[in-house]
Design an enzyme around this catalytic site. Structure first.
Site, short mmCIF file in Angstrom:
data_model
loop_
_atom_site.label_atom_id
_atom_site.label_comp_id
_atom_site.label_asym_id
_atom_site.label_seq_id
_atom_site.Cartn_x
_atom_site.Cartn_y
_atom_site.Cartn_z
N ASP A 244 0.75 -1.10 -0.17
CA ASP A 244 0.01 -0.08 -0.23
C ASP A 244 0.98 1.14 -0.08
O ASP A 244 2.25 1.13 0.45
CB ASP A 244 -0.70 0.03 1.21
CG ASP A 244 -1.73 1.04 1.54
OD1 ASP A 244 -2.15 1.78 0.61
OD2 ASP A 244 -1.80 1.77 2.65
N ASP B 148 -0.17 4.98 0.68
CA ASP B 148 -0.47 5.94 1.92
C ASP B 148 -0.39 5.34 3.42
O ASP B 148 -0.92 4.33 3.56
CB ASP B 148 -1.97 6.64 1.85
CG ASP B 148 -2.15 7.51 0.53
OD1 ASP B 148 -1.17 7.62 -0.29
OD2 ASP B 148 -3.30 8.24 0.29
#
Length: 405
Positions: free
Chosen positions: A187, A189
């Site tokens: 991922d 963020d």
């Protein structure tokens, strides 16, 4: 001599202790060579300048065993070392079925925590065959080689223990696959980077509070990810496209991110990112960090301004897992050989689909569902879960060594 041939022959365990210095190992075996013994097993450990050297050798002819013992003790005394020689039969007992690597991360790692982990391994039916340190900073990382119990029940038991005592524990099955080529997908963020990209854009649009309200509604379950994405992006309508370069400059990599990616690439791994954020940022990260794959949502820009819409297929919770599978197919890596890293609920499908799912400073629901959790702010600690030592990382950075593929 094969293992079956040494199973019932008399053997001697020669143990040497003392202050380490060059030449001890060669000196011991030079001494033993005079008695024409065969080497069955060797293990050597050096801790804070002190050596423990164990040699399991076949017993010499009966007439010369006493002489061997006296000669080894005399040599050890001359080197200011201690020696112990134990008679026995055969080799080490075979390791039990069900073998796993248990990696424990502590910041610091206390004796109480270590005792609790060891007790839980034993309580699950496992035997600790070996322990060694992977890293001493930025965290203490140690690995237990465990046999005698299956990986999944051991993982479940240690996950509960780790949460109670405040350490991070990863349990993976032993085997050649651990050093095989893999794919790591992260991922973005709050995982690869410290920021939430939509909030960086919102700050330039002066709508941070409104974006936060939509995010809170999504967290309460009032909006799904796609609805919240469209609602938040709509607030960016009219923003000058030049803000993209400003946001790229504001993005802060998570500590250890560069080290993690650089080392994985030297190991021969392929590395990708999937994000519910925007390609305007992930494409830049892909180029800067040398990533193999990157996929995110795309902000629509018309006549130099953001339209408040996204284009193309939405990358949501299900989309991240789908992209993991696609990247694995394109990389030629079995799904079982993939590692996924994320922090939020929209990463759960991806974490569950991967061979190893790592929750990185994640929400409680994500930590509970993932294979393992890392709760220290250093992304490169994931390397220790893969069996890579700090010394290997540093040697690779200095160009002193090529990490094995």
């Amino acid at each position: 001599m094969s293992a079956t041939q040494t199973s019932d022959v008399p053997t001697l365990l020669v143990k040497i202790f003392g202050k380490d210095r060059p030449g001890i190992t060669a000196g011991l075996f030079d001494t033993l060579a005079a008695f024409s013994v065969d080497v069955v097993d060797i293990e050597q450990v050096v801790t804070r300048g002190r050596i423990v050297l164990c040699a399991l050798v076949t017993e010499p002819a009966a007439a010369s065993e006493g002489e061997l013992r006296a000669t080894v003790h005399s040599w050890a005394e001359s080197q200011k070392l201690q020696a112990e020689i134990i008679s026995g039969t055969g080799d080490n007992r075979p390791r039990g079925l069900g073998r796993s690597h248990v990696t424990v991360l502590g910041h610091p790692l206390t004796s109480e925590q270590t005792a609790a982990i060891a007790a839980r391994i034993t309580g699950t039916g496992g035997n600790i065959d070996r322990i060694f340190r992977l890293a001493k900073y930025p965290v203490t990382a140690v690995e237990f080689a465990v046999s005698g119990c299956e990986t999944e029940p051991l993982r479940t038991a240690l996950a509960t223990e780790a949460h109670e005592i405040g350490v991070d524990v990863a349990v993976v099955a032993a085997g050649l696959h651990r050093r095989a080529q893999r794919l790591v997908v992260m991922d973005v963020d709050s995982t690869l980077i410290q920021d939430e990209v939509i909030e960086l854009f919102a700050a330039h649009a002066g709508c941070e509070d409104k974006v936060a309200e939509v995010t809170a509604a999504a967290m309460r379950g009032e909006l799904d990810f796609e609805q919240s994405l469209h609602a938040r992006v709509a607030l960016l309508e009219g923003l000058d496209a030049s803000v993209v370069d400003k946001v790229r400059a504001e993005v802060r990599l998570t500590p250890g991110a560069r080290t993690l990616i650089r080392t994985l690439k030297r190991l021969g791994f392929q590395v990708g990112v999937v994000s519910g954020g925007f390609t305007q940022v992930t494409d830049d990260l892909k180029e800067r960090l040398g990533l193999d794959f990157a996929q995110a949502n795309t902000l629509e820009i018309v006549d130099g301004r953001l339209t408040g819409r996204v284009t193309g297929e939405i990358v949501d919770r299900a989309g991240k897992a789908r992209l993991l599978r696609r990247f694995a197919h394109e990389a030629g890596v079995p799904l079982a050989q993939t590692v996924a890293i994320g922090d939020g609920a929209n990463d759960l499908d991806m974490l569950n689909a991967a061979g190893l799912g790592v929750a990185f400073n994640a929400k409680p629901v994500v930590r509970k569902a993932a294979d393992t959790a890392v709760n220290v702010p250093f992304l490169d600690t994931v390397l220790y879960l893969l069996g890579v030592t700090r010394e290997e990382v540093e040697a690779a950075d200095l160009g002193e060594d090529e990490l094995p593929h």
